[in-house]
Design a protein around this motif. Structure first.
Motif, short mmCIF file in Angstrom:
data_model
loop_
_atom_site.label_atom_id
_atom_site.label_comp_id
_atom_site.label_asym_id
_atom_site.label_seq_id
_atom_site.Cartn_x
_atom_site.Cartn_y
_atom_site.Cartn_z
N VAL A 229 -60.12 44.29 -82.06
CA VAL A 229 -60.90 44.05 -83.27
C VAL A 229 -61.51 45.37 -83.76
N PHE A 230 -62.11 46.12 -82.85
CA PHE A 230 -62.72 47.40 -83.22
C PHE A 230 -61.69 48.36 -83.80
N ASN A 231 -60.55 48.50 -83.14
CA ASN A 231 -59.53 49.43 -83.61
C ASN A 231 -58.99 49.05 -84.97
N VAL A 232 -58.79 47.77 -85.20
CA VAL A 232 -58.27 47.32 -86.50
C VAL A 232 -59.31 47.55 -87.60
N VAL A 233 -60.56 47.16 -87.35
CA VAL A 233 -61.59 47.31 -88.38
C VAL A 233 -61.80 48.78 -88.73
N LEU A 234 -61.85 49.65 -87.71
CA LEU A 234 -62.00 51.08 -87.98
C LEU A 234 -60.79 51.62 -88.73
N SER A 235 -59.60 51.25 -88.28
CA SER A 235 -58.38 51.81 -88.85
C SER A 235 -58.18 51.40 -90.30
N LEU A 236 -58.58 50.18 -90.66
CA LEU A 236 -58.45 49.74 -92.05
C LEU A 236 -59.26 50.64 -92.98
N GLY A 237 -60.34 51.23 -92.46
CA GLY A 237 -61.20 52.07 -93.29
C GLY A 237 -60.78 53.52 -93.38
N VAL A 238 -59.84 53.95 -92.57
CA VAL A 238 -59.50 55.38 -92.52
C VAL A 238 -59.02 55.88 -93.88
N GLN A 239 -58.21 55.08 -94.59
CA GLN A 239 -57.66 55.54 -95.87
C GLN A 239 -58.76 55.92 -96.85
N ASN A 240 -59.88 55.22 -96.81
CA ASN A 240 -60.97 55.52 -97.74
C ASN A 240 -61.99 56.50 -97.17
N ASP A 241 -62.35 56.34 -95.89
CA ASP A 241 -63.54 57.07 -95.44
C ASP A 241 -63.29 58.24 -94.50
N SER A 242 -62.18 58.28 -93.76
CA SER A 242 -62.08 59.37 -92.78
C SER A 242 -60.70 59.99 -92.67
N GLU A 243 -59.81 59.74 -93.62
CA GLU A 243 -58.48 60.34 -93.51
C GLU A 243 -58.53 61.86 -93.67
N LYS A 244 -59.61 62.38 -94.22
CA LYS A 244 -59.79 63.83 -94.31
C LYS A 244 -60.85 64.34 -93.33
N ALA A 245 -61.34 63.48 -92.47
CA ALA A 245 -62.36 63.90 -91.51
C ALA A 245 -61.79 64.91 -90.54
N MET A 246 -62.60 65.89 -90.19
CA MET A 246 -62.21 66.89 -89.20
C MET A 246 -62.46 66.40 -87.78
N ALA A 247 -63.45 65.51 -87.63
CA ALA A 247 -63.78 64.98 -86.30
C ALA A 247 -64.60 63.71 -86.47
N ASN A 248 -64.40 62.80 -85.52
CA ASN A 248 -65.27 61.63 -85.40
C ASN A 248 -66.40 62.02 -84.44
N LEU A 249 -67.63 62.00 -84.90
CA LEU A 249 -68.73 62.53 -84.11
C LEU A 249 -69.40 61.50 -83.22
N GLY A 250 -69.28 60.23 -83.53
CA GLY A 250 -69.93 59.26 -82.65
C GLY A 250 -69.90 57.85 -83.20
N TYR A 251 -70.01 56.87 -82.27
CA TYR A 251 -70.12 55.45 -82.60
C TYR A 251 -71.53 54.99 -82.21
N TYR A 252 -72.14 54.17 -83.05
CA TYR A 252 -73.51 53.72 -82.79
C TYR A 252 -73.67 52.25 -83.16
N ASP A 253 -74.48 51.55 -82.38
CA ASP A 253 -74.95 50.21 -82.70
C ASP A 253 -73.80 49.26 -83.07
N ALA A 254 -72.70 49.31 -82.32
CA ALA A 254 -71.61 48.36 -82.55
C ALA A 254 -71.99 47.01 -81.97
N GLN A 255 -71.81 45.95 -82.77
CA GLN A 255 -72.15 44.60 -82.34
C GLN A 255 -71.01 43.65 -82.71
N TYR A 256 -70.53 42.92 -81.71
CA TYR A 256 -69.52 41.88 -81.94
C TYR A 256 -70.26 40.56 -82.15
#
Length: 393
Positions: A90-117
């Motif tokens: 679930v986490f991988n899919v939700v994050l990956s769906l957003g890459v096209q808009n928010d992080s496809e040009k990111a140089m690095a992922n700096l951290g994950y915080y406050d993840a809640q299922y």
């Protein structure tokens, strides 16, 4: 109902249409630093329907041992509506769906915080993803900045199943052309982040199934301070290239060798293994020791990829118990909450890493400079996670 439509025959046209280089377009995705505006909401494209075969394949590929993700009858006997999608999937899919808009040009992922299922995902549930820009920090001309975003995974009934925050390092636009703009909208889409979130779990039956989990991962088996050295490592091969796209991640750093080898610095060379997959393998390596008797992954925070991995690297994991407590209310009779620190290393066994580095393995890498300590090259990941775990009997 289908409709019948007659289309004209297809003719060969290429030789008759003149090539005009002025009409060439180069669409590209993600965002440069200046294109992130606090308050923006991205509605990410496509969505993802969870199919049973994919759910089972993910759990087995990442070596997960909890029968909730592998055994339909066990999941139903535990009170769920059927096989449960692994939280890591679930986490991988939700994050990956957003890459096209928010992080496809990111140089690095700096951290994950406050993840809640917040809710289970089952077969044929369809999850879509939204991201809101929370903050943008610029660090001066020519330097990449840091963007803080929040992301939601929402099911077909408009219910939030996962929410988390992360920080990404993003370069400025410079003289490069702008990326694909957001659709024009007078009002930003709704973003139903839940500040004091409740978790929606089934009514667990009076008698839970037994006999299908290992003997050492019940709530009573964990005490604060325990260090669990997980026995096996996992060598990552070029399999990570298609596995990245299997969860929908579109960042070329993870599957395009022409792109990755054209970068400068330590990221140049072979494609970098997408960090979500590394996280999933580390969690899977730990699962038979810590989460086989878990009925829910409550979430995780303070997660950092401290070194990249590439094909050929072998990853291994250690867990340290940070807290144990009864579950709230009536759940406390059958379940407890255990907080773990999960550490990942590469190209060394977990046992050898502990013998070599001792307690320094469990210190955040970013804190070591102030402590006059060296960072650990073999260490690749650190995170804190909380599990709802069955009590023995």
């Amino acid at each position: 109902m289908l409709q019948a439509i007659r289309f004209p025959p297809q003719a060969e046209l290429a030789a008759k249409v003149q090539v005009d280089m002025q009409q060439a377009r180069h669409p590209h995705y993600g965002r440069y630093l200046e294109e992130f505006v606090p308050g923006q909401v991205f509605v990410h494209p496509r969505g993802f329907t969870f199919l049973r075969a994919q759910m089972e394949s993910f759990a087995r590929t990442y070596m997960q041992c909890n029968p909730l993700y592998l055994n339909e009858e066990y999941a139903r006997a535990s009170g769920f509506a059927g096989l449960v999608a692994s939280p890591q999937m679930v986490f991988n899919v939700v994050l990956s769906l957003g890459v096209q808009n928010d992080s496809e040009k990111a140089m690095a992922n700096l951290g994950y915080y406050d993840a809640q299922y917040l809710r289970p995902v089952h077969e044929l549930d369809t999850i879509r993803s939204l991201t809101k820009v929370i903050d943008r920090k610029e660090r001066g001309a020519g330097k990449p900045g840091i963007v803080t975003i929040r992301t939601l995974g929402i099911n077909q009934d408009d219910q939030v199943v996962l929410q988390y925050e992360r920080k990404i390092m993003v370069a400025g636009q410079g003289d490069r052309p702008s990326t694909t703009p957001l659709p024009a909208a007078a009002v930003m889409p709704a973003f139903p982040w839940v500040d004091e979130a409740e978790v929606f779990l089934p009514d667990f039956p009076e008698r839970l199934p037994s006999g299908l989990t290992g003997p050492n991962s019940w709530f009573e088996d964990f005490s604060v301070g325990d260090i669990i050295v997980h026995a096996n490592g996992r060598t990552i091969t070029d399999e990570h290239l298609p596995l990245t796209y299997a969860v929908g991640n579109t960042h070329p750093l993870h599957f395009d060798r022409v792109f990755s080898s054209g970068l400068s610095g330590k990221m140049s060379g072979d494609p970098i293994v997408y960090g979500g997959l590394v996280f999933a393998w580390l969690e899977g390596l730990a699962s038979r020791d810590v989460s086989e008797n878990s009925v829910w992954e409550l979430g995780f925070t303070e997660g950092y990829h401290t070194q990249p991995s590439i094909a050929g690297d072998t990853v291994a994991a250690l867990s340290r118990v940070l807290a144990v407590e009864d579950a709230p209310g009536e759940l406390g009779a059958k379940f407890g909450i255990v907080s773990f620190q999960l550490i990942g290393v590469k190209n060394i066994s977990a046992s050898a890493a502990l013998a070599r580095h001792g307690g320094d393995l469990f210190i955040k890498e970013n804190d070591k400079k102030a402590m006059d300590k060296e960072k650990i090259d073999e260490k690749i990941f650190e995170i804190e996670r909380r599990l709802l775990i069955r009590k023995r009997g």
